[in-house]
Design a protein around this motif. Structure first.
Motif, PDB file in Angstrom:
ATOM      1  N   ALA A 159       6.134   6.784  14.141  1.00 21.54           N
ATOM      2  CA  ALA A 159       6.985   8.030  14.506  1.00 21.54           C
ATOM      3  C   ALA A 159       7.705   7.621  13.237  1.00 21.54           C
ATOM      4  N   GLY A 160       8.109   6.212  13.717  1.00 19.22           N
ATOM      5  CA  GLY A 160       9.148   6.029  12.583  1.00 19.22           C
ATOM      6  C   GLY A 160       9.160   5.698  10.881  1.00 19.22           C
ATOM      7  N   VAL A 161       7.976   5.121  11.075  1.00 17.88           N
ATOM      8  CA  VAL A 161       8.066   4.913   9.536  1.00 17.88           C
ATOM      9  C   VAL A 161       7.616   6.108   9.059  1.00 17.88           C
ATOM     10  N   ARG A 162       7.425   7.526   9.843  1.00 17.86           N
ATOM     11  CA  ARG A 162       7.291   8.889   9.207  1.00 17.86           C
ATOM     12  C   ARG A 162       8.256   9.834   8.741  1.00 17.86           C
ATOM     13  N   THR A 163       9.217   9.114   9.966  1.00 19.90           N
ATOM     14  CA  THR A 163      10.831   9.247   9.234  1.00 19.90           C
ATOM     15  C   THR A 163      11.021   8.536   8.445  1.00 19.90           C
ATOM     16  N   LEU A 164      10.663   7.501   7.729  1.00 17.88           N
ATOM     17  CA  LEU A 164      10.721   6.638   6.276  1.00 17.88           C
ATOM     18  C   LEU A 164      10.401   7.729   5.249  1.00 17.88           C
ATOM     19  N   TYR A 165       9.258   7.988   5.539  1.00 18.32           N
ATOM     20  CA  TYR A 165       8.333   8.735   4.314  1.00 18.32           C
ATOM     21  C   TYR A 165       9.714   9.822   4.300  1.00 18.32           C
ATOM     22  N   LYS A 166       9.372  10.468   5.024  1.00 13.99           N
ATOM     23  CA  LYS A 166      10.769  12.059   5.251  1.00 13.99           C
ATOM     24  C   LYS A 166      11.823  11.822   4.359  1.00 13.99           C
ATOM     25  N   ARG A 167      12.853  10.615   4.996  1.00 13.39           N
ATOM     26  CA  ARG A 167      13.829  10.261   4.097  1.00 13.39           C
ATOM     27  C   ARG A 167      13.898   9.796   3.154  1.00 13.39           C
ATOM     28  N   LEU A 168      12.851   9.546   2.418  1.00 15.15           N
ATOM     29  CA  LEU A 168      12.410   8.985   0.993  1.00 15.15           C
ATOM     30  C   LEU A 168      12.254  10.441   0.581  1.00 15.15           C
ATOM     31  N   ALA A 169      11.243  10.678   0.559  1.00 16.97           N
ATOM     32  CA  ALA A 169      11.065  12.240  -0.168  1.00 16.97           C
ATOM     33  C   ALA A 169      12.039  12.908  -0.613  1.00 16.97           C
ATOM     34  N   GLY A 170      13.147  13.128   0.835  1.00 11.30           N
ATOM     35  CA  GLY A 170      13.809  14.009   0.393  1.00 11.30           C
ATOM     36  C   GLY A 170      15.215  12.611  -0.561  1.00 11.30           C
ATOM     37  N   GLY A 171      15.272  12.178  -1.118  1.00  8.21           N
ATOM     38  CA  GLY A 171      16.044  11.628  -1.450  1.00  8.21           C
ATOM     39  C   GLY A 171      16.791  10.933  -1.295  1.00  8.21           C
ATOM     40  N   GLY A 172      16.477   9.786   0.230  1.00  9.13           N
ATOM     41  CA  GLY A 172      17.409   9.252   1.055  1.00  9.13           C
ATOM     42  C   GLY A 172      17.276   7.727   0.869  1.00  9.13           C
ATOM     43  N   THR A 173      17.698   7.128   1.934  1.00 10.82           N
ATOM     44  CA  THR A 173      18.052   5.668   1.558  1.00 10.82           C
ATOM     45  C   THR A 173      17.308   5.091   2.755  1.00 10.82           C
ATOM     46  N   VAL A 174      16.825   3.759   2.817  1.00 12.51           N
ATOM     47  CA  VAL A 174      16.297   3.017   3.647  1.00 12.51           C
ATOM     48  C   VAL A 174      16.909   2.282   3.351  1.00 12.51           C
ATOM     49  N   GLY A 175      16.600   0.804   4.930  1.00 12.55           N
ATOM     50  CA  GLY A 175      16.571  -0.708   4.627  1.00 12.55           C
ATOM     51  C   GLY A 175      15.422  -0.720   5.540  1.00 12.55           C
ATOM     52  N   ILE A 176      15.238  -1.724   4.656  1.00 11.91           N
ATOM     53  CA  ILE A 176      13.715  -2.789   5.506  1.00 11.91           C
ATOM     54  C   ILE A 176      14.311  -4.314   5.072  1.00 11.91           C
ATOM     55  N   LEU A 177      13.380  -4.808   6.619  1.00  5.05           N
ATOM     56  CA  LEU A 177      14.076  -6.589   6.362  1.00  5.05           C
ATOM     57  C   LEU A 177      12.091  -6.712   5.585  1.00  5.05           C
ATOM     58  N   PRO A 178      11.816  -7.475   4.816  1.00  5.41           N
ATOM     59  CA  PRO A 178      11.015  -7.449   3.928  1.00  5.41           C
ATOM     60  C   PRO A 178      10.244  -8.452   4.322  1.00  5.41           C
ATOM     61  N   ASP A 179      10.702  -9.844   4.604  1.00  6.93           N
ATOM     62  CA  ASP A 179      10.645 -10.776   5.308  1.00  6.93           C
ATOM     63  C   ASP A 179      10.265 -11.404   6.387  1.00  6.93           C
ATOM     64  N   GLN A 180      10.209  -9.840   7.072  1.00  6.58           N
ATOM     65  CA  GLN A 180       9.966 -10.089   8.888  1.00  6.58           C
ATOM     66  C   GLN A 180       8.585 -10.309   8.939  1.00  6.58           C
ATOM     67  N   LYS A 181       7.707 -10.594   9.116  1.00  7.91           N
ATOM     68  CA  LYS A 181       6.474 -11.485   9.888  1.00  7.91           C
ATOM     69  C   LYS A 181       6.190 -10.343  10.116  1.00  7.91           C
ATOM     70  N   PRO A 182       4.481  -9.396   9.864  1.00  9.62           N
ATOM     71  CA  PRO A 182       4.249  -7.842  11.200  1.00  9.62           C
ATOM     72  C   PRO A 182       3.042  -8.688  11.905  1.00  9.62           C
ATOM     73  N   ARG A 183       2.764  -6.962  12.864  1.00  4.09           N
ATOM     74  CA  ARG A 183       1.665  -7.995  13.500  1.00  4.09           C
ATOM     75  C   ARG A 183       0.330  -7.728  13.048  1.00  4.09           C
ATOM     76  N   ALA A 184      -0.326  -8.846  13.914  1.00  5.23           N
ATOM     77  CA  ALA A 184      -1.696  -8.912  13.364  1.00  5.23           C
ATOM     78  C   ALA A 184      -2.551  -7.417  12.880  1.00  5.23           C
ATOM     79  N   GLY A 185      -3.242  -7.711  11.883  1.00  2.00           N
ATOM     80  CA  GLY A 185      -3.300  -6.326  11.099  1.00  2.00           C
ATOM     81  C   GLY A 185      -3.270  -5.563  10.191  1.00  2.00           C
ATOM     82  N   GLU A 186      -1.332  -6.173   9.992  1.00  2.00           N
ATOM     83  CA  GLU A 186      -0.801  -5.197   9.309  1.00  2.00           C
ATOM     84  C   GLU A 186       0.008  -5.600   7.964  1.00  2.00           C
ATOM     85  N   GLY A 187      -0.729  -7.030   7.564  1.00  2.00           N
ATOM     86  CA  GLY A 187      -0.120  -7.205   6.725  1.00  2.00           C
ATOM     87  C   GLY A 187      -0.963  -8.353   5.506  1.00  2.00           C
ATOM     88  N   GLU A 188      -0.905  -8.974   4.613  1.00  2.00           N
ATOM     89  CA  GLU A 188      -1.418  -9.515   4.056  1.00  2.00           C
ATOM     90  C   GLU A 188      -1.169 -11.563   3.398  1.00  2.00           C
TER      91      GLU A 188
END
Length: 298
Positions: A169-198
């Protein structure tokens, strides 16, 4: 708030009255003590520095390790100076802003802005500065103690970002905000859970890297900017940096995109190397030997 959380809030307010220079000196002393005790934090930091600064001799490594540990201690004590002050008063500590025109142009474009804020410098002050410019949502993982969320809302006050949980649900909120021209912040160096990264190179060694931010950028066309608040010497305040994203961050090939994401983090870190959170176990993964537990794989 619970009694213990209320007491913590009062302690923060008390420490918030101390000069920033005093808080930083206290933090540096804590960092040196942690190093002297050979703490797990000091161990993990040392391992990371051996990985990313392989050419250093023992004396140079020891000097850099001490500096990084001092900066790590400052990052802990300065929180009292940020959370213990009113947000606007904390922003008086910002002495310089570099790259603000990039942010203003991205906001004016109206296509959404993704702020990639690494674990570098004082990210809480960066939050205040960004939220004074524009409403913002940040992706986060809830604290282990649920009552701490109430404390975070109280100390951040009017400049608190919307906190979006790192779940569907949170990720969908981010997409919605960006689609409306909004701003979101993310920690780009946060280690993802298994299966959610490259896996992608980070300072010359593969590290599990999030794919969410590149996918957000690719699907929304939002502008990605990297940002951090650099700690100035002798408690003089902070300098805000905003940097453009490297080419390829929104590439359809996730290997290319994740390497570009890590390059963006590296570009920030090289501006204030000792202020990065080097005790974070970035090079660990469930399916690979950990350099933090197996020195032979460093």
């Amino acid at each position: 708030m619970r009694f213990d959380i209320t007491l913590l809030y009062l302690v923060l307010r008390l420490f918030g009255k101390l000069p920033l220079r005093t808080l930083h000196r206290m933090g540096a002393a804590i960092g040196r003590f942690s190093l002297w005790r050979h703490s797990r934090t000091a161990h993990n930091t040392s391992v990371n520095l051996r990985i990313v600064r392989r050419g250093l001799d023992e004396a140079a490594h020891a000097a850099l390790l001490r500096e990084v540990m001092e900066e790590s201690g400052k990052s802990a004590t300065e929180i009292a100076g940020i959370w213990g002050r009113d947000a606007e008063r904390a922003l008086d500590l910002v002495r310089d802003v570099r790259g603000e025109a990039l942010f203003d142009a991205a906001l004016a474009a109206g296509k959404g802005v993704i702020i990639a804020a690494p674990h570098l410098g004082c990210w809480e002050l960066l939050n205040y500065w960004l939220c004074r410019k524009t409403p913002m949502a940040i992706l986060y993982r809830p604290p282990r103690i649920a009552a701490v969320e109430g404390l975070l809302r109280k100390v951040r006050g009017a400049l608190a970002p919307e906190q979006v949980r790192a779940e569907g649900a949170g990720v969908r909120t981010l997409y919605k905000r960006l689609a409306g021209g909004g701003t979101v912040g993310i920690l780009p160096d946060q280690k993802p859970r298994a299966g959610e990264g490259e896996f992608a190179s980070f300072f010359g060694r593969d590290a599990l890297t999030m794919v969410l931010l590149p996918r957000l950028a690719a699907r929304t066309g939002a502008t990605v900017l990297f940002a951090f608040a650099e700690r100035l010497p002798e408690g003089a305040g902070y300098r805000i940096h905003l940097l453009p994203a490297p080419e390829g961050l929104a590439d359809a090939d996730l290997a290319v995109a994740c390497r570009a994401l890590n390059q963006g983090v590296e570009n920030c870190v090289e501006l204030a190397f000792a202020q990065y959170q080097w005790h974070y176990k970035r090079y660990s993964a469930d399916d690979r030997p950990s350099p933090y537990d197996h020195p032979e794989v460093i």
